[in-house]
Enzyme design. Structure first.
Site, mmCIF file in Angstrom:
data_model
loop_
_atom_site.group_PDB
_atom_site.id
_atom_site.type_symbol
_atom_site.label_atom_id
_atom_site.label_comp_id
_atom_site.label_asym_id
_atom_site.label_seq_id
_atom_site.Cartn_x
_atom_site.Cartn_y
_atom_site.Cartn_z
ATOM 1 N N TYR A 1 -2.374 -2.607 1.092
ATOM 2 C CA TYR A 1 -0.915 -2.590 0.923
ATOM 3 C C TYR A 1 -0.262 -3.841 1.524
ATOM 4 C CZ TYR A 1 -0.745 1.980 -1.217
ATOM 5 O OH TYR A 1 -0.891 3.013 -2.108
ATOM 6 N N GLU B 1 -2.441 9.310 -0.192
ATOM 7 C CA GLU B 1 -3.828 8.933 -0.517
ATOM 8 C C GLU B 1 -4.775 9.336 0.623
ATOM 9 O OE1 GLU B 1 -3.213 4.764 -1.601
ATOM 10 O OE2 GLU B 1 -1.757 5.482 -3.079
HETATM 11 C C1 HEM Z 1 4.012 0.257 -2.650
HETATM 12 C C2 HEM Z 1 2.990 -0.327 -3.259
HETATM 13 C C3 HEM Z 1 2.481 0.068 -4.620
HETATM 14 C C4 HEM Z 1 3.150 0.564 -5.693
HETATM 15 C C5 HEM Z 1 4.639 0.853 -5.825
HETATM 16 C C6 HEM Z 1 2.189 0.769 -6.759
HETATM 17 C C7 HEM Z 1 2.498 1.273 -8.015
HETATM 18 C C8 HEM Z 1 1.571 1.553 -8.994
HETATM 19 C C9 HEM Z 1 1.871 2.180 -10.269
HETATM 20 C C10 HEM Z 1 3.251 2.610 -10.721
HETATM 21 C C11 HEM Z 1 0.721 2.297 -10.944
HETATM 22 C C12 HEM Z 1 0.527 2.907 -12.352
HETATM 23 C C13 HEM Z 1 0.229 4.380 -12.224
HETATM 24 C C14 HEM Z 1 0.047 5.055 -13.574
HETATM 25 O O1 HEM Z 1 1.029 5.513 -14.170
HETATM 26 O O2 HEM Z 1 -1.077 5.132 -14.020
HETATM 27 C C15 HEM Z 1 -0.337 1.752 -10.103
HETATM 28 C C16 HEM Z 1 -1.650 1.638 -10.470
HETATM 29 C C17 HEM Z 1 -2.555 0.856 -9.786
HETATM 30 N N1 HEM Z 1 -2.388 0.293 -8.538
HETATM 31 FE FE1 HEM Z 1 -0.751 0.400 -7.411
HETATM 32 N N2 HEM Z 1 0.961 0.374 -6.325
HETATM 33 C C18 HEM Z 1 1.090 -0.057 -5.026
HETATM 34 C C19 HEM Z 1 0.079 -0.517 -4.208
HETATM 35 C C20 HEM Z 1 -1.176 -0.836 -4.657
HETATM 36 C C21 HEM Z 1 -2.199 -1.444 -3.850
HETATM 37 C C22 HEM Z 1 -2.072 -1.789 -2.370
HETATM 38 C C23 HEM Z 1 -3.275 -1.633 -4.651
HETATM 39 C C24 HEM Z 1 -4.577 -2.289 -4.238
HETATM 40 C C25 HEM Z 1 -4.924 -3.468 -4.603
HETATM 41 C C26 HEM Z 1 -2.940 -1.122 -5.963
HETATM 42 C C27 HEM Z 1 -3.774 -1.093 -7.059
HETATM 43 C C28 HEM Z 1 -3.513 -0.407 -8.219
HETATM 44 C C29 HEM Z 1 -4.462 -0.308 -9.317
HETATM 45 C C30 HEM Z 1 -5.829 -0.978 -9.371
HETATM 46 C C31 HEM Z 1 -3.854 0.487 -10.296
HETATM 47 C C32 HEM Z 1 -4.418 0.852 -11.671
HETATM 48 C C33 HEM Z 1 -4.033 -0.276 -12.603
HETATM 49 C C34 HEM Z 1 -4.383 -0.025 -14.043
HETATM 50 O O3 HEM Z 1 -4.993 0.977 -14.378
HETATM 51 O O4 HEM Z 1 -3.986 -0.890 -14.844
HETATM 52 N N3 HEM Z 1 -1.666 -0.634 -5.920
HETATM 53 N N4 HEM Z 1 0.212 1.310 -8.918
#
Ligand code: HEM
Ligand SMILES: Cc1cc2nc3c(=O)[nH]c(=O)nc-3n(C[C@H](O)[C@H](O)[C@H](O)COP(=O)(O)OP(=O)(O)OC[C@H]3O[C@@H](n4cnc5c(N)ncnc54)[C@H](O)[C@@H]3O)c2cc1C
Length: 401
Positions: free
Chosen positions: A98, A140
């Site tokens: 994060y 998580e």
């Molecule tokens: C406050 C911080 C964060 C927010 C607001 C956020 C938001 C999101 C959202 C909205 C999704 C799509 C969910 C869905 O509808 O499937 C997502 C997916 C994902 N996030 Fe985050 N995220 C955050 C932090 C992180 C962090 C720290 C990582 C680590 C590197 C990360 C990695 C991912 C990955 C790998 C996906 C799946 C992407 C995909 O399938 O294309 N996120 N996140």
């Protein structure tokens, strides 16, 4: 809760951030991957990056969270946070990441908005980011600890023991554990992330809904081949169809997912096409549990031959004392299977009696789910009783409608 210092600043800057959030998300991912190319190997889905859907999902989620903090400070967008936390957990996202996302996101905000980002504005948005990050990190942590794992060990290797052709476009895989560790139970409706090495050496993760109840040894999922038309063919689905066979080893995460069956109330499953998969999983759990609930499966497809898992779901509906199955085929009202009713055309709920007090589960293309949800709302079903699964980043966020 947002501090009184930050609240007016967020309120004042929401419009400009909202207007530019798409650009910010795009610059964020470019910068993130140039600084941390390792995140492209096995963590981020490059199909979603190419399509721009993950950029939109991130942008939408930040904008929605910030508006919720301002307009309903006592009510966080629970559905959004649940969905993201489960997706993150299925990819083994760690709390320390994060900070990495923070640093790159704020780099992008300054890159796009320039001098408008005064120290006060930066501090207020920093607060929003960490409120959202902490909510996700806590959730998580809860998900990992409920399964007794650390983020690094959500992954495990499995051996493919069956590859069964369901339709021209869909194959179902069954995999078996190859070590002595306990197979953690899944909740009905959950998915796993399958992570496979692509021909260029980069590992790619994709989610697949589980289609059968747990037996302590196996997991099963079904994959539709994604044909690109004028765009590239889907890389993981085609690789699974063409190159993964019985005897091969694949890597999968533990099951996660927030769209899970409430097994205390009647349920109506409305699916279209490959959206049948989570419904098959839930039906299989209901049969394994000897459920006497009223269960109705409504399924729409092109025709009988294109209906994946039809024999499995029919057998399961028949095994339930109060199960019903109704189908709609675009190609015409013809079906050789003994279902309760067959209709031509697209799904029309006015043709069916539905149980009172049911929970509705929707899965299929977005226009299908939007139409079904609207007709349920028109029939007086409460939004609280409608759940839906999107096979990609959720760009709908129906609760925000
Ligand atoms: C406050 C911080 C964060 C927010 C607001 C956020 C938001 C999101 C959202 C909205 C999704 C799509 C969910 C869905 O509808 O499937 C997502 C997916 C994902 N996030 Fe985050 N995220 C955050 C932090 C992180 C962090 C720290 C990582 C680590 C590197 C990360 C990695 C991912 C990955 C790998 C996906 C799946 C992407 C995909 O399938 O294309 N996120 N996140
Ligand atoms: C919770 C969840 C559950 C799911 N359950 C199932 C399931 O049970 N069964 C199932 O079959 N699927 C399921 N999916 C969908 C699955 O995860 C994959 O998204 C699907 O298999 C497609 O992956 P792919 O690698 O084949 O396609 P990708 O390679 O990711 O391509 C996806 C799309 O992006 C386009 N694209 C790719 N690269 C480019 C480019 N460079 N330029 C323009 N466009 C491009 C492709 O043409 C295609 O239309 C689920 C998804 C989620 C989120």
């Amino acid at each position: 809760m947002l501090s009184e210092t930050s609240r007016p600043i967020i309120e004042a800057t929401l419009p400009v951030v909202g207007e530019n959030i798409g650009k910010i998300a795009e610059r964020f991912y470019q910068h993130l991957f140039s600084e941390h190319p390792e995140l492209l190997d096995g963590i981020f889905n490059r199909g979603n990056q190419a399509e721009g859907t993950q950029q939109q999902a991130l942008a939408g989620s930040v904008a929605m969270f910030a508006s919720a903090l301002v307009s309903h400070p006592d009510q966080l967008p629970e559905h959004l946070l649940n969905r993201v936390a489960h997706k993150h957990a299925s990819l083994g996202i760690e709390p320390a990441q994060y900070q990495v996302v923070h640093d790159n996101l704020f780099w992008a905000i300054v890159d796009v908005l320039g001098d408008a980002v005064t120290p006060e504005v930066a501090a207020a948005w920093d607060e929003v980011y960490w409120l959202m990050a902490r909510a996700l990190i806590n959730q998580e942590r809860g998900l990992y600890s409920a399964r007794g794992v650390r983020p690094q060990i959500v992954w495990r290797d499995w051996e493919v023991t069956e590859k069964r052709r369901e339709t021209d476009d869909v194959v179902a895989f069954t995999v078996k554990r190859i070590d002595d560790r306990l197979v953690k139970t899944s909740l009905p409706g959950q998915y796993v992330t399958v992570r496979v090495p692509m021909p260029d050496g980069v590992r790619q993760p994709r989610q697949y809904s589980l289609i059968s109840a747990d037996d302590g040894e196996h997991r099963s999922f079904a994959v539709k081949r994604v044909r690109g038309g004028d765009k590239p063919d889907g890389e993981v689905s085609n690789l699974l169809h063409d190159s993964v066979d019985v005897g091969d080893t694949i890597t999968m995460s533990l099951p996660f997912g927030d769209v899970v069956l409430d097994d205390s109330r009647p349920a109506v499953f409305a699916s279209a096409g490959i959206g049948i998969t989570p419904m098959a999983g839930m039906l299989s759990h209901l049969v394994a549990a000897g459920s006497h609930l009223e269960i109705t499966l409504l399924h729409a497809d092109v025709d009988e031959a294109s209906w994946a898992l039809r024999q499995q779901v029919l057998d399961d509906v028949r095994a339930l004392p109060n199960g019903e199955l109704h189908v709609w085929f675009e190609g015409g009202a013809e079906c050789s299977l003994p279902v309760e009713s067959v209709h031509g055309g697209v799904m029309d709920l006015s043709e069916i009696d539905l149980p009172d007090d049911a929970v509705y589960y929707l899965c299929g293309p977005l226009p299908f789910m939007k139409a079904v949800r609207q007709s349920l709302l028109d029939r007086g079903v409460s939004t609280r009783d409608i759940q839906y699964e999107v096979f990609g980043p959720d760009l709908w966020q129906a609760d925000a409608d």
